[in-house]
Motif scaffolding. Sequence first.
Motif, PDB file in Angstrom:
ATOM      1  N   THR A 262       0.836  -1.198   0.000  1.00  0.00           N
ATOM      2  CA  THR A 262       0.000   0.000   0.000  1.00  0.00           C
ATOM      3  C   THR A 262       0.870   1.246   0.000  1.00  0.00           C
ATOM      4  N   CYS A 263       0.355   2.281  -0.617  1.00  0.00           N
ATOM      5  CA  CYS A 263       1.007   3.591  -0.638  1.00  0.00           C
ATOM      6  C   CYS A 263       0.078   4.607   0.016  1.00  0.00           C
ATOM      7  N   ILE A 264       0.565   5.804   0.136  1.00  0.00           N
ATOM      8  CA  ILE A 264      -0.241   6.870   0.730  1.00  0.00           C
ATOM      9  C   ILE A 264      -1.365   7.246  -0.228  1.00  0.00           C
ATOM     10  N   LYS A 265      -2.566   7.300   0.266  1.00  0.00           N
ATOM     11  CA  LYS A 265      -3.713   7.661  -0.566  1.00  0.00           C
ATOM     12  C   LYS A 265      -3.712   9.158  -0.833  1.00  0.00           C
ATOM     13  N   VAL A 266      -4.044   9.508  -2.050  1.00  0.00           N
ATOM     14  CA  VAL A 266      -4.074  10.911  -2.440  1.00  0.00           C
ATOM     15  C   VAL A 266      -5.426  11.521  -2.075  1.00  0.00           C
ATOM     16  N   PRO A 267      -5.449  12.771  -1.664  1.00  0.00           N
ATOM     17  CA  PRO A 267      -6.717  13.357  -1.221  1.00  0.00           C
ATOM     18  C   PRO A 267      -7.637  13.788  -2.354  1.00  0.00           C
ATOM     19  N   TRP A 268      -7.172  13.755  -3.591  1.00  0.00           N
ATOM     20  CA  TRP A 268      -7.966  14.295  -4.692  1.00  0.00           C
ATOM     21  C   TRP A 268      -8.642  13.230  -5.538  1.00  0.00           C
ATOM     22  N   HIS A 269      -8.509  11.949  -5.206  1.00  0.00           N
ATOM     23  CA  HIS A 269      -8.976  10.921  -6.130  1.00  0.00           C
ATOM     24  C   HIS A 269     -10.500  10.909  -6.267  1.00  0.00           C
ATOM     25  N   LYS A 270     -11.235  11.245  -5.191  1.00  0.00           N
ATOM     26  CA  LYS A 270     -12.694  11.235  -5.283  1.00  0.00           C
ATOM     27  C   LYS A 270     -13.226  12.372  -6.141  1.00  0.00           C
ATOM     28  N   LEU A 347      -5.770  28.639  -6.636  1.00  0.00           N
ATOM     29  CA  LEU A 347      -5.005  28.366  -7.851  1.00  0.00           C
ATOM     30  C   LEU A 347      -3.512  28.299  -7.581  1.00  0.00           C
ATOM     31  N   SER A 348      -3.113  28.050  -6.343  1.00  0.00           N
ATOM     32  CA  SER A 348      -1.688  27.972  -6.023  1.00  0.00           C
ATOM     33  C   SER A 348      -1.031  26.735  -6.626  1.00  0.00           C
ATOM     34  N   SER A 349      -1.781  25.655  -6.746  1.00  0.00           N
ATOM     35  CA  SER A 349      -1.270  24.431  -7.367  1.00  0.00           C
ATOM     36  C   SER A 349      -2.442  23.629  -7.902  1.00  0.00           C
ATOM     37  N   CYS A 350      -2.130  22.644  -8.709  1.00  0.00           N
ATOM     38  CA  CYS A 350      -3.182  21.821  -9.298  1.00  0.00           C
ATOM     39  C   CYS A 350      -3.914  21.003  -8.241  1.00  0.00           C
ATOM     40  N   GLN A 351      -3.186  20.421  -7.294  1.00  0.00           N
ATOM     41  CA  GLN A 351      -3.822  19.617  -6.269  1.00  0.00           C
ATOM     42  C   GLN A 351      -4.714  20.457  -5.375  1.00  0.00           C
ATOM     43  N   ASN A 352      -4.271  21.669  -5.045  1.00  0.00           N
ATOM     44  CA  ASN A 352      -5.120  22.548  -4.232  1.00  0.00           C
ATOM     45  C   ASN A 352      -6.384  22.948  -4.977  1.00  0.00           C
ATOM     46  N   LEU A 353      -6.292  23.017  -6.297  1.00  0.00           N
ATOM     47  CA  LEU A 353      -7.474  23.357  -7.085  1.00  0.00           C
ATOM     48  C   LEU A 353      -8.568  22.312  -6.916  1.00  0.00           C
TER      49      LEU A 353
END
Length: 385
Positions: A262-270, A347-353
């Motif tokens: 297992t790896c760290i789950k990303v917060p944006w997948h949902k 809009l500071s980064s793609c993940q924050n978007l």
Amino acid sequence: MHLFEVYGAFSGQLINATNSKFYTSSVPMSKIIAIATLTSFIYDNLPFVYLGVPLFKGRPKAVHLRPIFDRIKSKLSTWHGRLLSIMGRAQLVNYVISGMLVYTFHIHRWPKIILNEITKIIRNFVWSGDCNQQKICTVAWNTMCRPKDEGGLAIRDPFMVNNASLLHLTRKFLTSQDQWAQLCRHILLSNAKPKNHYIHSSIWIDGEWNLPTYFHVKDDVLTNKILQTTLPIKPVPDALQWLSTTDGHLTNKLTYLFVRGTCIKVPWHKLVWNTYIPPTRVFICWRFIHNRLPTDENLRKRGCTIVSICCFCKKQLETSDHIFLRCPVTSQIWDWLNQGINQQLDLSSCQNLFVKQNWRRQYVGAANSDLNHQKCHMVHMVREK
């Protein structure tokens, strides 16, 4: 032949001599002729295919499993992959190719050379639509094989599937009560039956631990763990249990997850992987988050000598963050979107978007997830033109 007749009488499986074959190894021809005359069976040579599985003597070699590889390659070649999106090709690999491999993966440990070739043609088909044409893979194969909640495309790695399938077979061999498992344990294991006699112990007396005092001196933490462990007083048969499950049973899916890790789950997948959003738009956002879009910045990293300039403002270098988030032209579209939803997007980064959004309740659902996908897809299509 009398033994075959007795077997058929008890099991109901009658043997048809004209459709039966026998195989030998290092047997004189005179004995082969005698067996064929006595049983009326047809003599044949190894290897051969039975129920879709190649059977042979010794370890699996590339020549034994090459026909299965050729069928997989032929299947990929007949598909018009160029007419499908990359997400459509990934779905075909997951649901068709994986099903063709999983059956033999449960029986043989495939040679690395064949697994490498399978991985190569699958990777070529996913990225280029042609299993024989190699294309630059902008995202690493290990990343693509991760689950979607860990930032991947959920493509199953053939190496891990093969190892997981064999581990699952080993588990069934040790724990299953089927006739084949019992027969194999009786033949291959030296201690096929569990011990039923009582073994006297000096540290477990009358249902209580009786540990020597030097146990506490040597390792007090381990001693306390032993004292907290309760052994059953009544005789209970021992059984292998898989600790990560509630019932102790092991499935092929759990075996694959154990082998893969297992790896760290990303917060944006949902927010990125949404059933209401077309997969082609999801794939663009997925590559944008991993910074793997074919922008001038990424092409330069791969050795391409090009003059980099933003195709919108004609002033700055072309990077993923610039053309999607910081370019004056695209910033006007974000400002229009902020006014429409009455909220300031990060809009500071793609993940924050995709992650740091405090959407109002009236925007929760498929519509709010599709807003960012529509914007990224539109910018990407304009740039490609």
